[in-house]
Write an enzyme that holds these catalytic residues in place. Structure first.
Site, short mmCIF file in Angstrom:
data_model
loop_
_atom_site.label_atom_id
_atom_site.label_comp_id
_atom_site.label_asym_id
_atom_site.label_seq_id
_atom_site.Cartn_x
_atom_site.Cartn_y
_atom_site.Cartn_z
N LYS A 52 0.83 -1.21 0.00
CA LYS A 52 0.00 0.00 0.00
C LYS A 52 0.87 1.26 0.00
O LYS A 52 0.57 2.23 -0.71
CB LYS A 52 -0.95 -0.01 1.22
N GLN A 96 -4.54 -1.90 9.75
CA GLN A 96 -4.39 -3.22 9.11
C GLN A 96 -4.95 -4.31 10.03
O GLN A 96 -4.58 -4.39 11.20
CB GLN A 96 -2.91 -3.47 8.78
N ASP A 119 -10.91 2.58 4.27
CA ASP A 119 -11.21 1.15 4.10
C ASP A 119 -12.71 0.93 3.95
O ASP A 119 -13.14 -0.15 3.56
CB ASP A 119 -10.70 0.33 5.29
#
Ligand code: NAP
Length: 291
Positions: A52, A96, A119
């Protein structure tokens, strides 16, 4: 049969985003800044976060990688979240997953400012998506919708079976495909481990989205001629012939299913790269959600 090439499509999306970043720079505006929080040293999570950060660099975003030790308390993770919520430099951030077991994932995700929730996991983002409002859509479902759109895959009025009902893939996928949009307008069946007659359901479907995490679960006898098959699954399977010692397997037995399909995604190179591109697109979008 057309292969839905997620690698090439995600490259095109990243190039488009890079152009937008160039325009922001040229007009003296701040470029998007993505932060990624990782707690602990899980190998797969490190790999995902590194990818990412690399994607951010490629499109011209700023990125910040925050690594917290495995033993960080829930309160300290929440303090980090609050700091990111209040940091005007950070446009969006991700935490994460999975988090270490002693941390309540839901509590952490609920603490994220919805305006920075790139997200798309916060209930505010999910709720807006269900209502068809402009919001962050979680990466994998957005990536699949974009792939269907860019390849003009017919969806309107089609029967679709989504296998898997997770909050991050199957359920949002089923909602997006049922929306009165293009792509969309499908008649959707959301299947899971308690579903009866799955083989028959799939065989009658025009579109099958396999998101269950069982390697090569979807076989040729489950797919009708001319169907579209989207393979979300990624499972590491031991493979001595590979240098890494493992191969990545999708949820679809590609070799026998592909010849029957009008459209199919490969693994790797299908949904995975689209998921990565989606995070970059959400980070660019975060700028619009700033007050
Ligand atoms: P998950 O949370 O484990 O959910 C799996 C779902 O599949 C559950 O709803 C489960 O049903 C259902 N299921 C399991 N076995 C089944 C069976 N035999 N028949 C019908 N349904 C069954 O998984 P996930 O996070 O959604 O991920 C699914 C797969 O996609 C994994 O391989 C993951 O690695 C991959 N993935 C890929 C990407 C990408 O970018 N390509 C992104 C995210 C995930 P129950 O609810 O009844 O248990």
């Amino acid at each position: 049969m057309t292969i839905l090439d997620g690698k090439a499509t995600s490259k095109a999306i990243r190039e488009e985003i890079a152009v937008e970043v160039g325009k922001l720079k040229a007009s003296g505006k701040k470029v998007p800044h993505l932060a990624a929080v990782i707690v602990g040293s899980d190998g797969a999570s490190q790999t995902y976060v590194n990818a990412k950060v690399k994607d951010c660099r490629d499109v011209g975003f700023e990125s910040t990688h925050i690594e917290l030790p495995e033993e960080t308390s829930e309160e300290d993770v929440l303090k980090q979240i609050e700091a990111l919520n209040n940091d005007p430099e950070i446009d969006g951030y991700i935490v994460q997953l999975p988090l270490p077991k002693h941390i309540d994932e839901q509590r952490v995700l609920l603490a994220i400012d919805p305006a920075k929730d790139v997200d798309g996991f916060h209930p505010a983002s999910v709720g807006k998506m269900v209502l068809g409002l402009d919001t962050f859509i979680s990466a994998t479902p957005w990536g699949i919708m974009e792939l269907l759109k860019r390849y003009n895959v017919p969806t309107s009025g089609k029967n679709c079976v989504v296998i898997g009902r997770s909050n991050i893939v199957g359920r949002p996928m089923s909602i997006l495909l049922s929306m009165p949009t293009e792509p969309g307008n499908c008649t959707v069946t959301l299947a899971h481990s308690r579903t009866k007659n799955l083989v028959e359901l799939c065989y009658n479907a025009d579109i099958v989205v396999a998101a269950l995490g069982r390697p090569e679960f979807v076989t040729a006898n489950m797919i009708k001629e001319g169907a579209t098959v989207i393979d979300v699954g990624i499972t590491r399977v031991k493979d001595e012939t590979k240098k890494s010692g493992f191969a990545l397997k999708g949820d679809v037995k590609f070799d026998e299913v592909a010849p029957k399909c009008a459209f199919i995604t490969p693994v790797p190179g299908g949904v995975g790269p689209m998921t990565r591109a989606a995070l970059m697109r959400n980070t660019l979008k975060a700028i619009d959600f700033k007050d």
